[in-house]
Design a protein around this motif. Structure first.
Motif, PDB file in Angstrom:
ATOM      1  N   TYR A  12       0.879  -1.341   0.187  1.00 26.72           N
ATOM      2  CA  TYR A  12      -0.007  -0.041  -0.171  1.00 26.72           C
ATOM      3  C   TYR A  12       0.917   1.171  -0.185  1.00 26.72           C
ATOM      4  CZ  TYR A  12      -3.675   3.295   1.218  1.00 26.72           C
ATOM      5  OH  TYR A  12      -4.434   4.553   1.026  1.00 26.72           O
ATOM      6  N   VAL A  13       2.061   1.241   0.956  1.00 29.13           N
ATOM      7  CA  VAL A  13       2.888   2.514   0.859  1.00 29.13           C
ATOM      8  C   VAL A  13       3.518   2.820  -0.613  1.00 29.13           C
ATOM      9  CG1 VAL A  13       4.913   3.556   1.844  1.00 29.13           C
ATOM     10  CG2 VAL A  13       2.994   2.502   3.402  1.00 29.13           C
ATOM     11  N   SER A  14       3.891   1.394  -1.141  1.00 31.57           N
ATOM     12  CA  SER A  14       4.365   1.789  -2.656  1.00 31.57           C
ATOM     13  C   SER A  14       3.551   2.321  -3.379  1.00 31.57           C
ATOM     14  CB  SER A  14       4.920   0.324  -2.852  1.00 31.57           C
ATOM     15  OG  SER A  14       5.235   0.561  -4.563  1.00 31.57           O
ATOM     16  N   LYS A  15       1.842   1.931  -3.591  1.00 29.21           N
ATOM     17  CA  LYS A  15       1.006   2.453  -4.393  1.00 29.21           C
ATOM     18  C   LYS A  15       0.795   3.845  -4.173  1.00 29.21           C
ATOM     19  CE  LYS A  15      -3.564   1.550  -5.540  1.00 29.21           C
ATOM     20  NZ  LYS A  15      -4.796   0.486  -5.401  1.00 29.21           N
ATOM     21  N   CYS A  16       0.995   4.290  -2.640  1.00 32.53           N
ATOM     22  CA  CYS A  16       0.818   5.700  -2.293  1.00 32.53           C
ATOM     23  C   CYS A  16       1.875   6.240  -2.881  1.00 32.53           C
ATOM     24  CB  CYS A  16       0.859   5.949  -0.533  1.00 32.53           C
ATOM     25  SG  CYS A  16      -0.769   5.022   0.108  1.00 32.53           S
ATOM     26  N   ARG A  17       3.218   6.047  -2.831  1.00 33.73           N
ATOM     27  CA  ARG A  17       4.158   6.639  -3.596  1.00 33.73           C
ATOM     28  C   ARG A  17       3.869   7.007  -4.902  1.00 33.73           C
ATOM     29  NH1 ARG A  17       7.330   9.224   0.381  1.00 33.73           N
ATOM     30  NH2 ARG A  17       7.877   7.737   2.045  1.00 33.73           N
ATOM     31  N   ILE A  54      10.470  -0.053  -2.428  1.00 28.75           N
ATOM     32  CA  ILE A  54       9.842  -0.803  -1.589  1.00 28.75           C
ATOM     33  C   ILE A  54       9.284  -2.063  -2.452  1.00 28.75           C
ATOM     34  CG2 ILE A  54       7.535  -0.848  -0.423  1.00 28.75           C
ATOM     35  CD1 ILE A  54       7.735   2.000  -0.180  1.00 28.75           C
ATOM     36  N   ASP A  55       8.929  -2.017  -3.686  1.00 30.00           N
ATOM     37  CA  ASP A  55       8.622  -3.326  -4.308  1.00 30.00           C
ATOM     38  C   ASP A  55       9.717  -4.241  -4.441  1.00 30.00           C
ATOM     39  OD1 ASP A  55       6.180  -2.224  -4.767  1.00 30.00           O
ATOM     40  OD2 ASP A  55       6.498  -1.443  -6.872  1.00 30.00           O
TER      41      ASP A  55
END
Length: 151
Positions: A12-17, A54-55
């Motif tokens: 989710y944090v990766s997507k937020c970035r 992150i990924d």
């Protein structure tokens, strides 16, 4: 939003970035200042790079770490927040930096909350290291922005 596994939170944090990068792309079209546009380009690329890291971590991390369960980790709808931000043509460098730090601090706070909820050990240490690195990157960004003003 509620997270149960660490892998869900990291994804989710990766997507937020990436959403932050899209926000900066939208803002680029709307702002007038060439200096703000330069900062937006940098912020956009930085967010894409962080998302990729992150990924990569998710791919390489031991599954026993990624599959850790949490009961009490909740977070705002960050993506919705990014979509609700309206770009302003007269945005200054300081306005942009303030916005970026506000968004960045929200994501860092999520990692801090997760680290605080973790039992001492490898995961807690890794999350605390991540928070430390994120804060160092923020300091460098602020210093670079200040130096840009001097040019």
């Amino acid at each position: 939003m509620r997270f149960q596994q660490l892998s869900e939170q990291l994804a989710y944090v990766s997507k937020c970035r990436l959403e932050m990068a899209k926000l900066y792309s939208r803002m680029y079209s709307a702002v007038d200042s060439s200096r703000v546009k330069l900062m937006l380009e940098y912020f956009q690329q930085h967010q894409k790079d962080v998302s990729k890291k992150i990924d990569d971590y998710i791919e390489e991390a031991p599954s026993r770490l990624l599959q850790l369960w949490y009961n009490d980790i909740t977070f705002e709808d960050f993506i919705k927040r990014c979509h609700e931000i309206t770009p302003k043509a007269n945005m200054s460098e300081e306005d942009l930096l303030d916005l970026h730090l506000e968004l960045d601090n929200r994501l860092i706070a999520l990692f801090e909350k997760t680290a605080d909820s973790s039992v001492p050990g490898e995961v807690k240490s890794a999350l605390n290291d991540l928070v430390r690195v994120e804060k160092i990157q923020q300091q460098r960004l602020v210093h670079s922005s200040i130096r840009m003003d001097d040019i």
